[in-house]
Design an enzyme around this catalytic site. Sequence first.
Site, PDB file in Angstrom:
ATOM      1  N   HIS A   1       0.836  -1.197   0.000  1.00 49.41           N
ATOM      2  CA  HIS A   1       0.000   0.000   0.000  1.00 49.41           C
ATOM      3  C   HIS A   1       0.877   1.255   0.000  1.00 49.41           C
ATOM      4  O   HIS A   1       1.207   1.800   1.048  1.00 49.41           O
ATOM      5  CB  HIS A   1      -0.887  -0.035   1.250  1.00 49.41           C
ATOM      6  CG  HIS A   1      -2.021   0.935   1.222  1.00 49.41           C
ATOM      7  ND1 HIS A   1      -3.245   0.632   1.769  1.00 49.41           N
ATOM      8  CD2 HIS A   1      -2.140   2.187   0.739  1.00 49.41           C
ATOM      9  CE1 HIS A   1      -4.062   1.669   1.624  1.00 49.41           C
ATOM     10  NE2 HIS A   1      -3.406   2.621   0.999  1.00 49.41           N
TER      11      HIS A   1
ATOM     12  N   HIS B   1       1.493   5.117  -1.988  1.00 44.54           N
ATOM     13  CA  HIS B   1       1.033   6.154  -2.927  1.00 44.54           C
ATOM     14  C   HIS B   1       2.262   6.847  -3.514  1.00 44.54           C
ATOM     15  O   HIS B   1       2.993   7.531  -2.805  1.00 44.54           O
ATOM     16  CB  HIS B   1       0.139   7.169  -2.212  1.00 44.54           C
ATOM     17  CG  HIS B   1      -1.127   6.577  -1.674  1.00 44.54           C
ATOM     18  ND1 HIS B   1      -2.259   6.447  -2.449  1.00 44.54           N
ATOM     19  CD2 HIS B   1      -1.424   6.062  -0.467  1.00 44.54           C
ATOM     20  CE1 HIS B   1      -3.218   5.885  -1.713  1.00 44.54           C
ATOM     21  NE2 HIS B   1      -2.731   5.637  -0.512  1.00 44.54           N
ATOM     22  N   LEU B   2       2.472   6.636  -4.809  1.00 44.79           N
ATOM     23  CA  LEU B   2       3.615   7.239  -5.492  1.00 44.79           C
ATOM     24  C   LEU B   2       3.245   8.511  -6.246  1.00 44.79           C
ATOM     25  O   LEU B   2       4.117   9.206  -6.773  1.00 44.79           O
ATOM     26  CB  LEU B   2       4.264   6.229  -6.443  1.00 44.79           C
ATOM     27  CG  LEU B   2       4.898   5.007  -5.773  1.00 44.79           C
ATOM     28  CD1 LEU B   2       5.481   4.062  -6.807  1.00 44.79           C
ATOM     29  CD2 LEU B   2       5.962   5.413  -4.769  1.00 44.79           C
TER      30      LEU B   2
ATOM     31  N   ASN C   1      -5.033   5.845  -7.049  1.00 43.32           N
ATOM     32  CA  ASN C   1      -5.676   7.169  -7.027  1.00 43.32           C
ATOM     33  C   ASN C   1      -4.719   8.265  -7.496  1.00 43.32           C
ATOM     34  O   ASN C   1      -4.414   9.222  -6.786  1.00 43.32           O
ATOM     35  CB  ASN C   1      -6.242   7.482  -5.640  1.00 43.32           C
ATOM     36  CG  ASN C   1      -5.216   7.435  -4.527  1.00 43.32           C
ATOM     37  OD1 ASN C   1      -4.146   6.846  -4.675  1.00 43.32           O
ATOM     38  ND2 ASN C   1      -5.528   8.071  -3.407  1.00 43.32           N
TER      39      ASN C   1
ATOM     40  N   ASP D   1      -8.686   2.757  -3.210  1.00 43.90           N
ATOM     41  CA  ASP D   1      -8.214   3.347  -1.960  1.00 43.90           C
ATOM     42  C   ASP D   1      -8.269   4.866  -1.990  1.00 43.90           C
ATOM     43  O   ASP D   1      -7.902   5.504  -2.970  1.00 43.90           O
ATOM     44  CB  ASP D   1      -6.785   2.905  -1.653  1.00 43.90           C
ATOM     45  CG  ASP D   1      -6.328   3.424  -0.306  1.00 43.90           C
ATOM     46  OD1 ASP D   1      -6.946   3.047   0.702  1.00 43.90           O
ATOM     47  OD2 ASP D   1      -5.385   4.233  -0.268  1.00 43.90           O
TER      48      ASP D   1
ATOM     49  N   HIS E   1      -5.689  -0.883   5.745  1.00 40.54           N
ATOM     50  CA  HIS E   1      -5.482  -0.064   6.952  1.00 40.54           C
ATOM     51  C   HIS E   1      -6.554  -0.235   8.038  1.00 40.54           C
ATOM     52  O   HIS E   1      -7.293   0.696   8.363  1.00 40.54           O
ATOM     53  CB  HIS E   1      -5.318   1.411   6.595  1.00 40.54           C
ATOM     54  CG  HIS E   1      -6.224   1.951   5.532  1.00 40.54           C
ATOM     55  ND1 HIS E   1      -7.597   1.783   5.538  1.00 40.54           N
ATOM     56  CD2 HIS E   1      -5.943   2.679   4.420  1.00 40.54           C
ATOM     57  CE1 HIS E   1      -8.115   2.390   4.499  1.00 40.54           C
ATOM     58  NE2 HIS E   1      -7.130   2.926   3.792  1.00 40.54           N
TER      59      HIS E   1
ATOM     60  N   ASN F   1      -6.457   9.109   7.072  1.00 41.24           N
ATOM     61  CA  ASN F   1      -7.650   8.309   6.772  1.00 41.24           C
ATOM     62  C   ASN F   1      -7.253   6.845   6.658  1.00 41.24           C
ATOM     63  O   ASN F   1      -6.456   6.497   5.786  1.00 41.24           O
ATOM     64  CB  ASN F   1      -8.258   8.789   5.453  1.00 41.24           C
ATOM     65  CG  ASN F   1      -9.533   8.054   5.078  1.00 41.24           C
ATOM     66  OD1 ASN F   1      -9.899   7.060   5.684  1.00 41.24           O
ATOM     67  ND2 ASN F   1     -10.206   8.548   4.045  1.00 41.24           N
TER      68      ASN F   1
ATOM     69  N   ASP G   1       0.852   2.603   3.768  1.00 46.20           N
ATOM     70  CA  ASP G   1      -0.056   3.662   3.315  1.00 46.20           C
ATOM     71  C   ASP G   1       0.712   4.978   3.181  1.00 46.20           C
ATOM     72  O   ASP G   1       0.217   6.046   3.545  1.00 46.20           O
ATOM     73  CB  ASP G   1      -1.260   3.814   4.250  1.00 46.20           C
ATOM     74  CG  ASP G   1      -2.388   4.638   3.628  1.00 46.20           C
ATOM     75  OD1 ASP G   1      -2.287   4.997   2.431  1.00 46.20           O
ATOM     76  OD2 ASP G   1      -3.361   4.945   4.345  1.00 46.20           O
TER      77      ASP G   1
ATOM     78  N   HIS H   1       2.388  14.436   0.676  1.00 50.28           N
ATOM     79  CA  HIS H   1       1.676  15.656   0.304  1.00 50.28           C
ATOM     80  C   HIS H   1       2.662  16.820   0.312  1.00 50.28           C
ATOM     81  O   HIS H   1       3.584  16.857   1.140  1.00 50.28           O
ATOM     82  CB  HIS H   1       0.547  15.964   1.292  1.00 50.28           C
ATOM     83  CG  HIS H   1      -0.590  15.005   1.238  1.00 50.28           C
ATOM     84  ND1 HIS H   1      -1.459  14.927   0.171  1.00 50.28           N
ATOM     85  CD2 HIS H   1      -1.006  14.066   2.139  1.00 50.28           C
ATOM     86  CE1 HIS H   1      -2.367  13.988   0.417  1.00 50.28           C
ATOM     87  NE2 HIS H   1      -2.106  13.458   1.596  1.00 50.28           N
TER      88      HIS H   1
END
Length: 429
Positions: free
Chosen positions: A57, A59-60, A91, A151, A231, A277, A304, A308
């Site tokens: 899990h 996020h790239l 996403n 996700d 998660h 989240n 996860d 940002h």
Amino acid sequence: MSTVYVIRNARVLGGDPADILVRDGEIAEVGRDLSAAGAQVVDATGLVALPGLVDLHTHLREPGREDAETVETGTKAAAMGGYTAVHAMANTDPVADTAGVVEQVWRLGREAGYCDVQPVGAVTVGIRGQQLAELGAMADSAARVRVFSDDGHCVSDAVIMRRALEYVKAFDGVVAQHAQEPRLTEGAQMNEGEMSARLGMTGWPAVAEEAIIARDVLLAQHVGARLHVCHVSTAGSVEIIRWAKSKGAPVTAEVTPHHLLLTDSCAQSYDPIYKVNPPLRTADDVTALRHALADGTIDVVATDHAPHPVEAKETEWNVAAMGMIGLETALSVVQHAMVDTDLLDWAGVAERMSFAPARIGRLNGQGRPLEAGSPANITLYDPSPRRAVDPSAMTSKSRNTPYAGMELPGRVVATFLRGRPTVLEGKLQ
């Protein structure tokens, strides 16, 4: 011509010291007093040798949010954290809901070369929850997608979820659900409970997660398809998953490092770095999650990792983005929460951070035992030092770590991807 390495005196899975001979991208031999002509020797005295870590899990952010992270910067961070493979969530912008987008992400990973990047395909078009995406086309693509997830959004429609579970059976896929009943979390800012009442923030009830998990484990059992729960954050969710497994449901689950360590009391600072989240929960939930990971109810630790840019987090809590980075600190947090508390040994860490995630994601060549004939995906970890986490020293493009200034144990000394060092002496190669 590949370099030959002798990793000397490593404690394989925390056991007695042994040497690991690496040749042609594979582990050639594990034993004592190994040598080979022209070999480069890596002194691993006092280090724990683990199979290369696998994250289910991550996020790239690429394509579309390269201001937060790219495949290259994210996989560099992964290597620094001891990972040799990551699953890149869908996403992005555009959403990874077609064969073309997942192949783009897969190729970017191959070009970067710091770890294997296995794209996760969206369950629904645009992750809007209304129409199934091109699941079969993504499965047949060069990326060979086997994990599908919206996700960031829940597949809240039971009919859509059932159809997705039925569809992925054809190619042994798995649907990874973000369990969040949207109508129970409208405007929610943090865990619903004593702390949210005291701080005057809209609460995010545990039942919003638990209701979706209960529905989906029943659907998975009915359909006979694989469900993975992303998660997990509440004690109630643990009990539902435990019940489902006792009934033989084909269900697996993950917990994040931050849900193993941090609680909703962090929100007292009103610092949006702790906005995530699902939200940080209570100390009782943390205890339940740790014991569920120890007894196998929860199968996997997954980061996860959610980068940002500064402006998305350094703002008022109610408008700040949700998410924390975690690739570079995951192993240290797991040591602190699970190993140093005697809930897991290093073999247990290897199961939950390498073997099990590779098995769930159907990754051939990852999550293999450290034995002759296995691909030389190896993490060398020093559990002894303690250090204060410094966001400015991190490799990720973003700095939104919740551990800034916190003292955590251990550091990754080396990471080998198929016999090639991506990290040596704690430095990116």
